[in-house]
Design a protein around this motif. Sequence first.
Motif, PDB file in Angstrom:
ATOM      1  N   ASP A 164     -29.676   5.843 -27.630  1.00  0.00           N
ATOM      2  CA  ASP A 164     -30.744   4.811 -27.596  1.00  0.00           C
ATOM      3  C   ASP A 164     -30.197   3.534 -27.341  1.00  0.00           C
ATOM      4  OD1 ASP A 164     -32.093   7.130 -28.207  1.00  0.00           O
ATOM      5  OD2 ASP A 164     -33.570   5.969 -29.726  1.00  0.00           O
ATOM      6  N   ILE A 200     -36.506   4.512 -18.946  1.00  0.00           N
ATOM      7  CA  ILE A 200     -35.707   3.619 -18.586  1.00  0.00           C
ATOM      8  C   ILE A 200     -36.351   3.192 -17.167  1.00  0.00           C
ATOM      9  CG2 ILE A 200     -33.303   3.083 -17.882  1.00  0.00           C
ATOM     10  CD1 ILE A 200     -32.516   5.013 -20.084  1.00  0.00           C
ATOM     11  N   ALA A 260     -36.388   3.711 -25.205  1.00  0.00           N
ATOM     12  CA  ALA A 260     -35.491   4.108 -24.091  1.00  0.00           C
ATOM     13  C   ALA A 260     -34.314   5.043 -24.839  1.00  0.00           C
ATOM     14  CB  ALA A 260     -34.879   2.779 -23.467  1.00  0.00           C
ATOM     15  N   SER A 267     -35.241  -0.996 -20.649  1.00  0.00           N
ATOM     16  CA  SER A 267     -36.124  -0.210 -21.205  1.00  0.00           C
ATOM     17  C   SER A 267     -37.363  -0.357 -20.684  1.00  0.00           C
ATOM     18  CB  SER A 267     -35.852  -0.404 -22.594  1.00  0.00           C
ATOM     19  OG  SER A 267     -36.172  -1.805 -22.895  1.00  0.00           O
TER      20      SER A 267
END
Length: 183
Positions: A164, A65, A84, A79
């Motif tokens: 996520d 990130i 991410a 991301s």
Amino acid sequence: MATDSYQGFIISWMTDFVVPPLDTDGDRMPDSVEIGANRHAFDASDLSVEFNALGDTEGWVGTNIAGQAVSGGVLTGTSSSADAILINSDYNFDASRVATLRVHMRSFAPTGVQLFFATDTQPGFSGARVATVGHSGGGTYQTLTFNMQGVPGWNGTITDLRLDPVSGSGIAFDIDWIRATAP
Ligand SMILES: [Ca+2]
Ligand SMILES: [Ca+2]
Ligand SMILES: [Ca+2]
């Protein structure tokens, strides 16, 4: 040999130590704070993550990130790969007390959002233990509801959560809060 009903002990130690605050229901909020805030110290169904304190990720650790920060009441980032992830390994709550987890967030591209979990008997994250909800993107806030009790394996003691927030590289997102609901 003890000859009476009462015995005394003197315990001494050489270094300072910190006694962790008691969190009976394992939702990461100490009993003393929950009681002071009129919350349930013995029930994780009020679990909440608000990201309202500047710089405080509330135990969530991000990977892949860019620009991750907590400010303006949200955890923000973009991301930097297709994977991410945000992980919080500080939980220790009874799965039966949490029916859903809701995430109030926005994404700047349509994306799937995934919630993984680990338990005391099922360590680590697995594609077999995940709830997935879509976000339509566009930079608008939506409340996504993850039906955790509908996912096989959501039982026992939940020890870790993994969010996520987006799927795909270069997608900006803001997470306002994560909250549980009771069954
Ligand atoms: Ca607690
Ligand atoms: Ca609680
Ligand atoms: Ca917030």
